[in-house]
Design a protein around this motif. Sequence first.
Motif: not given
Length: 818
Positions: A792-805
């Motif tokens: 919720s602290n991030l500004s509106a916009g496009m992001y990449v969510l990367k899950v690493k194992s």
Amino acid sequence: MTNWYKTGRSTQRWRQLALAALLATGATAAQAQVLNYNAFGTQNTATTYTDLGTTGTVITTANTDDANSAAQPIGFTFNYNGTAFTEFVLNTNGFLKLGNQAPSAANLYYTTPNGATGDPISSTNAADVNILLPFNVDLVDGTSPAEYRVATTGTAPNRVCTIQWKNVSDKLSTATLGKQYANMEFQVKLYEANSMIDFVYGNAVAGPGPNALKTSAIGIKGSGSTATQTITVTKASSTAWAQATFLAGNYTVNAHNFRLTVLPDAGRTYRFQKIAANDAAVVAVYSLGKLPLTSAVPHTIQAVVRNVGTSPMTNVSVTATVAGVNTYTSTKTIASLAVDAQTTVSFDPFTPTVVGNETITVTAAADDITSNGTKTYLQQVTTNTYAVAEPGVAVSGSIGFGVNASILAVKYNTTVARQVSAVTVRLADPASVGQVVYAVVTNSAGVIVGRTPNYTVVAADINTDKVFTLATPASVPAGDFYAGLAQTASTVAHYPIGTQNEKPTRLSTFYSIALNGGAPGDQGSADLGRMMIEATTSAPVICVPQTVTAFPYSENFDAVSTGTLPCGITVEDVNADQVGWQNRSTVPADPTDIVVASSAPNAMTYYYNENSITTPANDWFYTPALFLRAGTSYQLSFKYRTSGNPAYPERLEVKYGPAASATSQTTALWTNANIVANSYQTANATSTIPVLAIQPATTGNYYIGFHAYSLANQFFLSVDDLQVVATAITSTSSALERAISVFPNPSTGIVTVDIQGAKAKGAMQVEVLNSLGQTVHTASVRDNELNKLDLSNLSAGMYVLKVKSGNEFTVRNLSIQK
């Protein structure tokens, strides 16, 4: 380096004389004082010619062609060459011998009208000594019968003896050389008080011609023709008498050449003064004839001062002044100056502010002889033009490489980046007509950054300032650059570039450069004069390298002129041999140049070091900064070629790294140690030697480097049409790809990452990256759980969510809306 010469007489004898003069320069000042005159006590000046009329006594001779007079009285004792003389013998061929003995009969003038032998100066006959030659040539009657006369005037100890030749002309020798002077008159003046000698010239009338070069000998001779016993007056035939200069010793290049289109001005005087005890001569002024305000100030004026007297000097004051559109004064003191020693004085920096004409004057403090204590230098302050040559000063000779191919250039310095738009050259040698030349601009290392097309010299170019315009101006950074003229190989020896007298010729200004570029060689010590080469500059289109953030990225090297690097492309000369990658259209080859571009006109090309054929290549060029993101794959492709000769294989490797330097290029992408194709080959992901993909571990700026590491003495290597294409990496594991769900998406910032069946061992990691590739959130997540993320602290916009194992990962695009 290639041998080269000034032009002068066409005979080989002149070059032999030049060598003899060079060998004679080791003589000491003490030897020079035997004659009691030297070249520094000379003066070319304008006085008044006064015909003797009926004053004095007519000197009779048996005829007016090759005759000597009887001994004639001087009227007082005249001291010359360590001897007291009271008489002289006149020769009808424009010279006299001091004493009561005649000169030898076999050495009365040059054997041929434009030759180099048979004259009294060159003669080694014991009778040909103590000779004064105001105009020694084969002379006969002019438009009226010739007359010779002597008159001694004044009272002791200030008497003057005047010896006059009147109504004389050069003898018709051949129809080709014709008669240049139909009538002329001249005098020798001997001064009792100080043993000064003047040669004074009166009215002259042009002959019927045809207009052609002839040679005369003018000067004074003691016991021989060496630099310590003879002083000659020299000029080219097309040079005005007012521009003639003095030379220690016999002639080396030009005698006192003359032709009907260049007459002496009435009152022109060549003066010879005895060596004095205290005499500091200003022998040269070094400055710019054209000084651009915008890029060559502040400017340092220099002068060469020499002790030409017989006593050491101390605390010699020397002053430089500028008068004209700008004014300036600077005084320096030379603490000590030994006999025959010289020093270069540098004055305070000069910063003109107004465009226009001015005169630089350098003066040494008054001493026993003041006539040689001042020299001037004409200067134009301009907005954009550089020149070493003085405006309005005549050509003294010309210079070139004969039949050989090379470049002669002038070094200039700019305080800011500029573009050279034109090179102007005074073309001065008629033998250059029909020969091919072109202008070049090089950087400080001698790498050619601009050139004009080949140009064939025409007759109308001779003795004019030929402007060579660059189709695309050559960019030069702040610092030194070179403007020059290239001569191509020829079967005709020619010396195209005009020069002005300057001796000693300044160092670090005039250079020779190999035809294809390379380390410039300083030619100032050869004392060949000022090359008349100008550079016209303009403000450059400023290159501000931009980081590449959008892909695909392409570069074909064609948006800039040949010799100019595209903005952001850089080169590195690791082996410091001053030979490296250039953006060029052709490379030299026999019989014609080879076009090297895949997409015309240019390609990045490494051309071997032809000046040091034992030096292997170790040279890089680099792309601009490429902003590469972790999680994205980047594929490079490019084209390459060489000469096609298997005897000259080339070597190229391609790497990438975090900086545009060889030490930072850490990851190999492609290597080929045996490139022999003469047509372009493509290197990409599917080529025989594939180009590896770039998959950066972290987001940031990277540079791709192309490294030529060929063996020595190969030929050339060209690279063209680069392209880098980006492809997003969404997952490195199909199991991980199936196990991840992210919702809601879009969201207002509270996101659930559902992981089911990833078969992960231990905790997994989540990274959220913004559009710049920056990591803005990290968290630990677990397999087989609903993992809540508070974004919720991030500004509106496009992001990449990367899950690493471990080393595997998968990504999702995430939209936050508020």
